[in-house]
Design a protein around this motif. Sequence first.
Motif, PDB file in Angstrom:
ATOM      1  N   GLU A 208       1.384   1.048 -15.790  1.00  0.00           N
ATOM      2  CA  GLU A 208       2.585   0.428 -15.238  1.00  0.00           C
ATOM      3  C   GLU A 208       2.270  -0.408 -13.999  1.00  0.00           C
ATOM      4  OE1 GLU A 208       5.215   4.366 -16.513  1.00  0.00           O
ATOM      5  OE2 GLU A 208       5.105   3.746 -14.415  1.00  0.00           O
ATOM      6  N   MET A 209       1.183  -0.081 -13.329  1.00  0.00           N
ATOM      7  CA  MET A 209       0.828  -0.791 -12.098  1.00  0.00           C
ATOM      8  C   MET A 209       0.020  -2.052 -12.357  1.00  0.00           C
ATOM      9  SD  MET A 209       1.552  -0.444  -8.952  1.00  0.00           S
ATOM     10  CE  MET A 209       1.218  -1.591  -7.610  1.00  0.00           C
ATOM     11  N   TYR A 210      -0.548  -2.197 -13.546  1.00  0.00           N
ATOM     12  CA  TYR A 210      -1.456  -3.316 -13.820  1.00  0.00           C
ATOM     13  C   TYR A 210      -0.821  -4.691 -13.588  1.00  0.00           C
ATOM     14  CZ  TYR A 210      -4.513   0.228 -15.948  1.00  0.00           C
ATOM     15  OH  TYR A 210      -5.312   1.315 -16.182  1.00  0.00           O
ATOM     16  N   PRO A 211       0.446  -4.916 -14.019  1.00  0.00           N
ATOM     17  CA  PRO A 211       1.020  -6.254 -13.791  1.00  0.00           C
ATOM     18  C   PRO A 211       1.297  -6.562 -12.323  1.00  0.00           C
ATOM     19  CG  PRO A 211       2.226  -5.038 -15.496  1.00  0.00           C
ATOM     20  CD  PRO A 211       1.356  -4.057 -14.792  1.00  0.00           C
ATOM     21  N   TRP A 212       1.240  -5.548 -11.469  1.00  0.00           N
ATOM     22  CA  TRP A 212       1.635  -5.720 -10.071  1.00  0.00           C
ATOM     23  C   TRP A 212       0.491  -5.550  -9.082  1.00  0.00           C
ATOM     24  CZ3 TRP A 212       6.453  -7.482 -10.388  1.00  0.00           C
ATOM     25  CH2 TRP A 212       7.214  -7.104 -11.492  1.00  0.00           C
ATOM     26  N   LYS A 213      -0.672  -5.159  -9.575  1.00  0.00           N
ATOM     27  CA  LYS A 213      -1.750  -4.815  -8.642  1.00  0.00           C
ATOM     28  C   LYS A 213      -2.257  -6.028  -7.865  1.00  0.00           C
ATOM     29  CE  LYS A 213      -5.656  -4.973 -11.909  1.00  0.00           C
ATOM     30  NZ  LYS A 213      -6.786  -4.177 -12.486  1.00  0.00           N
ATOM     31  N   ASP A 214      -2.166  -7.233  -8.453  1.00  0.00           N
ATOM     32  CA  ASP A 214      -2.603  -8.420  -7.710  1.00  0.00           C
ATOM     33  C   ASP A 214      -1.711  -8.667  -6.502  1.00  0.00           C
ATOM     34  OD1 ASP A 214      -0.496  -9.022  -9.537  1.00  0.00           O
ATOM     35  OD2 ASP A 214      -0.910 -11.170  -9.331  1.00  0.00           O
ATOM     36  N   LEU A 215      -0.402  -8.350  -6.634  1.00  0.00           N
ATOM     37  CA  LEU A 215       0.510  -8.519  -5.502  1.00  0.00           C
ATOM     38  C   LEU A 215       0.238  -7.465  -4.418  1.00  0.00           C
ATOM     39  CD1 LEU A 215       4.005  -9.273  -7.103  1.00  0.00           C
ATOM     40  CD2 LEU A 215       2.527 -10.819  -5.837  1.00  0.00           C
ATOM     41  N   PHE A 216       0.104  -6.219  -4.819  1.00  0.00           N
ATOM     42  CA  PHE A 216      -0.105  -5.155  -3.845  1.00  0.00           C
ATOM     43  C   PHE A 216      -1.486  -5.235  -3.200  1.00  0.00           C
ATOM     44  CE2 PHE A 216       3.688  -3.676  -5.812  1.00  0.00           C
ATOM     45  CZ  PHE A 216       4.309  -2.853  -4.873  1.00  0.00           C
ATOM     46  N   ALA A 217      -2.396  -5.894  -3.867  1.00  0.00           N
ATOM     47  CA  ALA A 217      -3.718  -6.101  -3.273  1.00  0.00           C
ATOM     48  C   ALA A 217      -3.657  -7.052  -2.078  1.00  0.00           C
ATOM     49  CB  ALA A 217      -4.682  -6.645  -4.320  1.00  0.00           C
ATOM     50  N   THR A 218      -2.582  -7.840  -1.983  1.00  0.00           N
ATOM     51  CA  THR A 218      -2.460  -8.785  -0.861  1.00  0.00           C
ATOM     52  C   THR A 218      -1.873  -8.136   0.389  1.00  0.00           C
ATOM     53  OG1 THR A 218      -0.241  -9.543  -1.534  1.00  0.00           O
ATOM     54  CG2 THR A 218      -2.134 -10.681  -2.502  1.00  0.00           C
ATOM     55  N   LEU A 219      -1.469  -6.874   0.294  1.00  0.00           N
ATOM     56  CA  LEU A 219      -0.986  -6.173   1.488  1.00  0.00           C
ATOM     57  C   LEU A 219      -2.100  -6.076   2.525  1.00  0.00           C
ATOM     58  CD1 LEU A 219       1.034  -3.278  -0.199  1.00  0.00           C
ATOM     59  CD2 LEU A 219       1.982  -5.153   1.170  1.00  0.00           C
ATOM     60  N   GLU A 220      -1.739  -6.294   3.792  1.00  0.00           N
ATOM     61  CA  GLU A 220      -2.749  -6.351   4.848  1.00  0.00           C
ATOM     62  C   GLU A 220      -2.376  -5.446   6.016  1.00  0.00           C
ATOM     63  OE1 GLU A 220      -2.707 -10.448   5.886  1.00  0.00           O
ATOM     64  OE2 GLU A 220      -3.897 -11.094   4.147  1.00  0.00           O
ATOM     65  N   ALA A 221      -3.406  -4.856   6.630  1.00  0.00           N
ATOM     66  CA  ALA A 221      -3.247  -4.091   7.866  1.00  0.00           C
ATOM     67  C   ALA A 221      -4.611  -4.047   8.550  1.00  0.00           C
ATOM     68  CB  ALA A 221      -2.743  -2.687   7.588  1.00  0.00           C
ATOM     69  N   LYS A 222      -4.609  -4.227   9.863  1.00  0.00           N
ATOM     70  CA  LYS A 222      -5.863  -4.359  10.604  1.00  0.00           C
ATOM     71  C   LYS A 222      -6.792  -3.161  10.436  1.00  0.00           C
ATOM     72  CE  LYS A 222      -3.284  -5.403  14.148  1.00  0.00           C
ATOM     73  NZ  LYS A 222      -2.801  -5.665  15.526  1.00  0.00           N
ATOM     74  N   ASP A 223      -6.219  -1.965  10.445  1.00  0.00           N
ATOM     75  CA  ASP A 223      -7.037  -0.752  10.374  1.00  0.00           C
ATOM     76  C   ASP A 223      -7.064  -0.137   8.989  1.00  0.00           C
ATOM     77  OD1 ASP A 223      -7.626  -1.048  13.041  1.00  0.00           O
ATOM     78  OD2 ASP A 223      -6.105   0.377  13.728  1.00  0.00           O
ATOM     79  N   GLY A 224      -6.571  -0.866   7.990  1.00  0.00           N
ATOM     80  CA  GLY A 224      -6.695  -0.404   6.622  1.00  0.00           C
ATOM     81  C   GLY A 224      -5.401   0.057   5.978  1.00  0.00           C
ATOM     82  N   LYS A 225      -5.515   0.364   4.683  1.00  0.00           N
ATOM     83  CA  LYS A 225      -4.405   0.844   3.861  1.00  0.00           C
ATOM     84  C   LYS A 225      -4.796   2.199   3.281  1.00  0.00           C
ATOM     85  CE  LYS A 225      -4.639  -2.788   1.166  1.00  0.00           C
ATOM     86  NZ  LYS A 225      -4.338  -3.840   0.155  1.00  0.00           N
ATOM     87  N   PHE A 226      -3.934   3.178   3.446  1.00  0.00           N
ATOM     88  CA  PHE A 226      -4.219   4.532   2.991  1.00  0.00           C
ATOM     89  C   PHE A 226      -3.067   5.033   2.120  1.00  0.00           C
ATOM     90  CE2 PHE A 226      -6.405   3.756   6.932  1.00  0.00           C
ATOM     91  CZ  PHE A 226      -7.672   4.301   6.743  1.00  0.00           C
ATOM     92  N   SER A 227      -3.379   5.953   1.208  1.00  0.00           N
ATOM     93  CA  SER A 227      -2.355   6.420   0.278  1.00  0.00           C
ATOM     94  C   SER A 227      -2.588   7.882  -0.097  1.00  0.00           C
ATOM     95  CB  SER A 227      -2.348   5.562  -0.991  1.00  0.00           C
ATOM     96  OG  SER A 227      -3.602   5.635  -1.657  1.00  0.00           O
TER      97      SER A 227
END
Length: 408
Positions: A208-227
């Motif tokens: 379900e995430m495959y069509p959207w991963k290119d968009l979420f990959a553009t999220l930015e933060a100086k110290d990183g992205k955590f989940s």
Amino acid sequence: MLRLIIFTILYVGLGAYVLQGVKTITKNPWLVYIYVGLSLLVLCNLFYQFTIVDTGRALTRNKTYAFTFFVMLLVFNLVAVIFLFSEDIIRFFIATYTKFYGETKSFAMPDRRKFLSKLALGMAAIPFGALLYGMYKGKYNFKVLKYDLEYDDLPDAFDGYQITQISDVHSGSFDDRKKIEYAIDLINKQKSDVLLFTGDMVNNKAEEMYPWKDLFATLEAKDGKFSVLGNHDYGDYVNWPSKEAKEKNLKNLKDVQKEMGFDLLLNDSRYLVKGSDQIALVGVENWGKGGFKKAGDLSKAASKIKREDFKILMSHDPSHWEQKVVDDPYHYHLTLSGHTHGMQFGIEIPGWFKWSPVKWRYKYWAGIYKEMGQFINVNRGFGFLGYPGRVGIWPEITVITLKKKSLT
């Protein structure tokens, strides 16, 4: 299946009752035909989606919409019946009085009043219209909510440190790419130091995430992205052909998070460092009360950090904070959760009033709470699930700024 049958009996009974009100306000048979036809179409589609197309537990998009339209008409009928039945009680007492004290001594119910039937259907149209609005506009009505939190023991270098939290993406529900592009841009415009995602990337499957991963990959933060993972990320609501297929799905989800640039914390921790100061970021797997998965291991997640560290915890379900975290000897300064969605329905006037039926299930269900010197933020969710919309409880992007409390 039994619940579906019970709901159907209730639906048909209420619909037949409301039909009397429809006939009262109009002599045009086509309006009656439209009401009956629409009611039958919604009911037949519900049975078709749940008993023929897909009998599994997972809520597919078609099942979601079928159930939503069924509930919308059910609510419409229920509200209308409240008014119609109130009038029928009065009509019954008038007929009874006439039977014993009237000249004719006959039991004859007075005709329904057209005004009250119009009032009944008009009041019923309000929640029906609100739910339609929530599906058309509300589900992408993104709001940025900002909070400043003060701490005595915040390391000096982190005074003014900004966190963006998103939660409950539920990418399998998305149906408008431009709206998601707008939301991603809105997140990046916050220019936060770190981006934290607190679980439920998908509804059921990693694909379900495959069509959207290119968009979420553009999220930015100086110290990183955590989940961290949420209860839906494990694929527990799908009838998998094998254990291996389910395990492969979870691996695929972990891989796609890595491809998007997220550092997935599975009962683990990291240090965020600024100069000679640091704060501990801890992430647990899902832990929820009741029948929800309890894979979260707080002790394991905190095994690499020190008790005296300033700590931020990512835990998907706020019941974990209530039942385990608050009393933990490590003292977690800030916990970030999601999961509740604020039920995607409620009434909220920022700073004044906040209500949703979900409060009867979760004590901590939306916004900032404080217990024993520890804060939690329960994010209202980025996406939607079940009801394909939002009314009053809007999709949320949280921005939290950490502040050093002044000595004065």
